[in-house]
Design a protein around this motif. Structure first.
Motif, mmCIF file in Angstrom:
data_model
loop_
_atom_site.group_PDB
_atom_site.id
_atom_site.type_symbol
_atom_site.label_atom_id
_atom_site.label_comp_id
_atom_site.label_asym_id
_atom_site.label_seq_id
_atom_site.Cartn_x
_atom_site.Cartn_y
_atom_site.Cartn_z
ATOM 1 N N CYS A 1 13.046 2.328 -2.690
ATOM 2 C CA CYS A 1 12.103 3.128 -1.909
ATOM 3 C C CYS A 1 12.250 4.582 -2.336
ATOM 4 N N GLU A 2 11.334 5.408 -1.836
ATOM 5 C CA GLU A 2 11.493 6.848 -2.056
ATOM 6 C C GLU A 2 12.691 7.336 -1.249
ATOM 7 N N PRO A 3 13.330 8.415 -1.650
ATOM 8 C CA PRO A 3 14.444 8.920 -0.846
ATOM 9 C C PRO A 3 13.954 9.314 0.540
ATOM 10 N N GLY B 1 1.811 13.349 -6.209
ATOM 11 C CA GLY B 1 2.170 13.179 -4.792
ATOM 12 C C GLY B 1 3.673 13.220 -4.606
ATOM 13 N N LYS B 2 4.360 12.414 -5.393
ATOM 14 C CA LYS B 2 5.820 12.355 -5.276
ATOM 15 C C LYS B 2 6.479 13.688 -5.650
ATOM 16 N N ALA B 3 5.808 14.466 -6.498
ATOM 17 C CA ALA B 3 6.399 15.738 -6.936
ATOM 18 C C ALA B 3 6.547 16.722 -5.782
ATOM 19 N N THR C 1 8.803 -1.258 -1.770
ATOM 20 C CA THR C 1 7.726 -0.931 -0.834
ATOM 21 C C THR C 1 6.928 0.247 -1.355
ATOM 22 N N GLY C 2 5.640 0.249 -1.038
ATOM 23 C CA GLY C 2 4.885 1.473 -1.213
ATOM 24 C C GLY C 2 5.398 2.485 -0.192
ATOM 25 N N THR C 3 5.088 3.747 -0.400
ATOM 26 C CA THR C 3 5.619 4.792 0.477
ATOM 27 C C THR C 3 4.818 4.880 1.763
ATOM 28 N N GLY C 4 5.537 4.961 2.890
ATOM 29 C CA GLY C 4 4.884 5.127 4.181
ATOM 30 C C GLY C 4 4.758 6.591 4.546
ATOM 31 N N ALA D 1 12.364 -1.377 -11.127
ATOM 32 C CA ALA D 1 10.945 -1.495 -10.809
ATOM 33 C C ALA D 1 10.382 -0.091 -10.652
ATOM 34 N N ALA D 2 9.232 0.160 -11.284
ATOM 35 C CA ALA D 2 8.667 1.517 -11.239
ATOM 36 C C ALA D 2 7.793 1.694 -10.004
ATOM 37 N N VAL D 3 8.359 1.433 -8.837
ATOM 38 C CA VAL D 3 7.633 1.615 -7.583
ATOM 39 C C VAL D 3 8.579 2.273 -6.600
ATOM 40 N N GLY D 4 8.036 3.062 -5.687
ATOM 41 C CA GLY D 4 8.835 3.617 -4.602
ATOM 42 C C GLY D 4 9.490 4.929 -4.969
ATOM 43 N N THR E 1 0.856 -1.184 0.000
ATOM 44 C CA THR E 1 0.000 0.000 0.000
ATOM 45 C C THR E 1 0.897 1.240 0.000
ATOM 46 N N CYS E 2 0.301 2.360 -0.400
ATOM 47 C CA CYS E 2 1.103 3.589 -0.520
ATOM 48 C C CYS E 2 0.266 4.779 -0.074
ATOM 49 N N VAL E 3 0.880 5.676 0.688
ATOM 50 C CA VAL E 3 0.148 6.871 1.149
ATOM 51 C C VAL E 3 -0.246 7.767 -0.016
ATOM 52 N N ARG E 4 0.341 7.551 -1.164
ATOM 53 C CA ARG E 4 0.045 8.410 -2.312
ATOM 54 C C ARG E 4 -0.943 7.760 -3.284
ATOM 55 N N TYR E 5 -1.552 6.611 -2.906
ATOM 56 C CA TYR E 5 -2.315 5.871 -3.913
ATOM 57 C C TYR E 5 -3.679 6.498 -4.223
ATOM 58 N N ALA E 6 -4.272 7.208 -3.266
ATOM 59 C CA ALA E 6 -5.567 7.830 -3.545
ATOM 60 C C ALA E 6 -5.373 8.956 -4.562
ATOM 61 N N ASP F 1 -3.209 12.074 -5.862
ATOM 62 C CA ASP F 1 -1.762 12.007 -5.642
ATOM 63 C C ASP F 1 -1.072 10.867 -6.393
ATOM 64 N N ARG F 2 -1.849 9.835 -6.759
ATOM 65 C CA ARG F 2 -1.221 8.611 -7.271
ATOM 66 C C ARG F 2 -0.387 8.843 -8.540
ATOM 67 N N CYS F 3 0.776 8.187 -8.587
ATOM 68 C CA CYS F 3 1.579 8.216 -9.811
ATOM 69 C C CYS F 3 0.785 7.523 -10.914
ATOM 70 N N ARG F 4 0.747 8.116 -12.085
ATOM 71 C CA ARG F 4 -0.205 7.674 -13.101
ATOM 72 C C ARG F 4 0.187 6.346 -13.758
ATOM 73 N N PHE F 5 1.406 5.875 -13.481
ATOM 74 C CA PHE F 5 1.857 4.603 -14.058
ATOM 75 C C PHE F 5 1.826 3.493 -13.014
ATOM 76 N N CYS F 6 1.311 3.750 -11.829
ATOM 77 C CA CYS F 6 1.455 2.804 -10.707
ATOM 78 C C CYS F 6 0.163 2.028 -10.468
ATOM 79 N N ALA F 7 0.321 0.732 -10.179
ATOM 80 C CA ALA F 7 -0.837 -0.125 -9.870
ATOM 81 C C ALA F 7 -0.559 -0.949 -8.611
ATOM 82 N N ILE F 8 0.219 -0.385 -7.676
ATOM 83 C CA ILE F 8 0.726 -1.189 -6.551
ATOM 84 C C ILE F 8 -0.385 -1.868 -5.745
ATOM 85 N N GLU F 9 -1.528 -1.211 -5.577
ATOM 86 C CA GLU F 9 -2.544 -1.799 -4.697
ATOM 87 C C GLU F 9 -3.512 -2.716 -5.440
#
Ligand code: SF4
Length: 277
Positions: free
Chosen positions: A129-131, A167-169, A95-98, A274-277, A41-46, A49-57
């Motif tokens: 992961c994200e920085p 979100g990540k921006a 990991t998705g971002t916490g 991997a295009a996640v994190g 799961t990712c705090v940015r998935y809603a 904010d969600r990255c437009r290429f991401c399907a993590i959940e």
């Protein structure tokens, strides 16, 4: 040419001591590589904010699918079995971002520590992961036994970041730069990577110039074509992959930069990002 399908790994026939099937914990997408998304799961998935290429959940909707959170002990069991039964010779965790300042890196470190204790020192473990805003988390990852790290920026163009990864921006590029720099100090040159996506509307010359700056500081850029897979906002919007000739031209230019700086991919570095994190 399409790659041949990977046979079902033997470790997927087993379950953990707590009765969890290993296929819900880790995968083997290519021979020798065992992977897991430790928090799915990712705090940015809603939206928005969600990255437009991401399907993590999305996999969480499948019955008997991947676990939302893989516990360190479960990962240790599954990866040890993958090494023993399927000859896994490298591990990649993402990991998705916490919500915390470490952005999930500290939980990754706990997972790495448990896996390292189970499989010994020989098999490289890479994490993505994200920085972390809390850069000390990079040291914790290293101490736990992590060999290499990916911190994926996707694009170095702030205008495209706001459009594609809203979100990540909000994480300034300066924070990526600080984390890459610290990552190279902690993990070594060519043991820190980032992916640069092709197909976001970027100018090839800008992407290649950004890659040149990354390579010069010891960070290994991976050129990754946008793939609007089902479940992503890009797929919902009907977007398509970039033209292969454009991808090939950019890949060739970045490969030449990597070769000129002697960056061949340090131990544990993935063959693709991997295009996640
Ligand atoms: S790419 Fe990473 S930050 Fe973006 S929505 Fe997916 S998991 Fe979250």
């Amino acid at each position: 040419m399409a790659e041949p399908p990977v046979p079902r790994p033997r470790f997927h026939d087993l379950v953990t001591a707590d009765g969890t099937p290993y296929h819900r914990i880790a995968r083997m997408p290519e021979a020798g590589l065992v992977t897991s998304t430790v928090v799915q799961t990712c705090v940015r998935y809603a939206e928005p904010d969600r990255c437009r290429f991401c399907a993590i959940e999305e996999p969480l909707r499948e019955p008997d699918g991947t676990l939302p959170v893989k516990r360190p002990a479960q990962l240790a069991e599954a990866v040890r079995a993958a090494v023993r039964l399927d000859g896994a010779d490298r591990v990649s965790l993402t990991t998705g971002t916490g919500a915390g300042p470490d952005r999930g890196a500290r939980y990754l470190a706990r997972c790495v520590r448990a896996i390292r204790a189970a499989i010994g020192p020989a098999v490289p473990i890479q994490v993505t992961c994200e920085p972390p805003a809390d850069l000390a988390a990079l040291g914790l990852l290293r101490e736990a036994g992590t060999t290499a790290i990916g911190m994926n920026v996707e694009t170095l163009d702030d205008r495209l970041r706001r459009r594609w990864l809203p979100g990540k921006a909000r994480v300034p590029l300066a924070q990526y730069e600080a984390a890459w720099e610290h990552g190279v100090r902690v993990f070594g040159r060519d043991h820190v990577s980032t992916c640069l996506l092709v197909g976001l509307g970027e100018r090839p010359a800008d992407l290649i110039e950004g890659a040149r700056r990354l390579v010069a500081r010891g960070v290994h850029p991976f050129v990754v074509p946008l793939r609007p897979i089902p479940g992503t906002l890009a797929h919902r919007d009907g977007l398509t992959e970039p033209p292969p000739a454009r991808v090939a031209m950019i890949t060739e230019a970045v490969d030449a930069l990597l070769a000129a700086h002697g960056l061949a991919g340090g131990a544990g570095m993935p063959r693709r990002a991997a295009a996640v994190g």
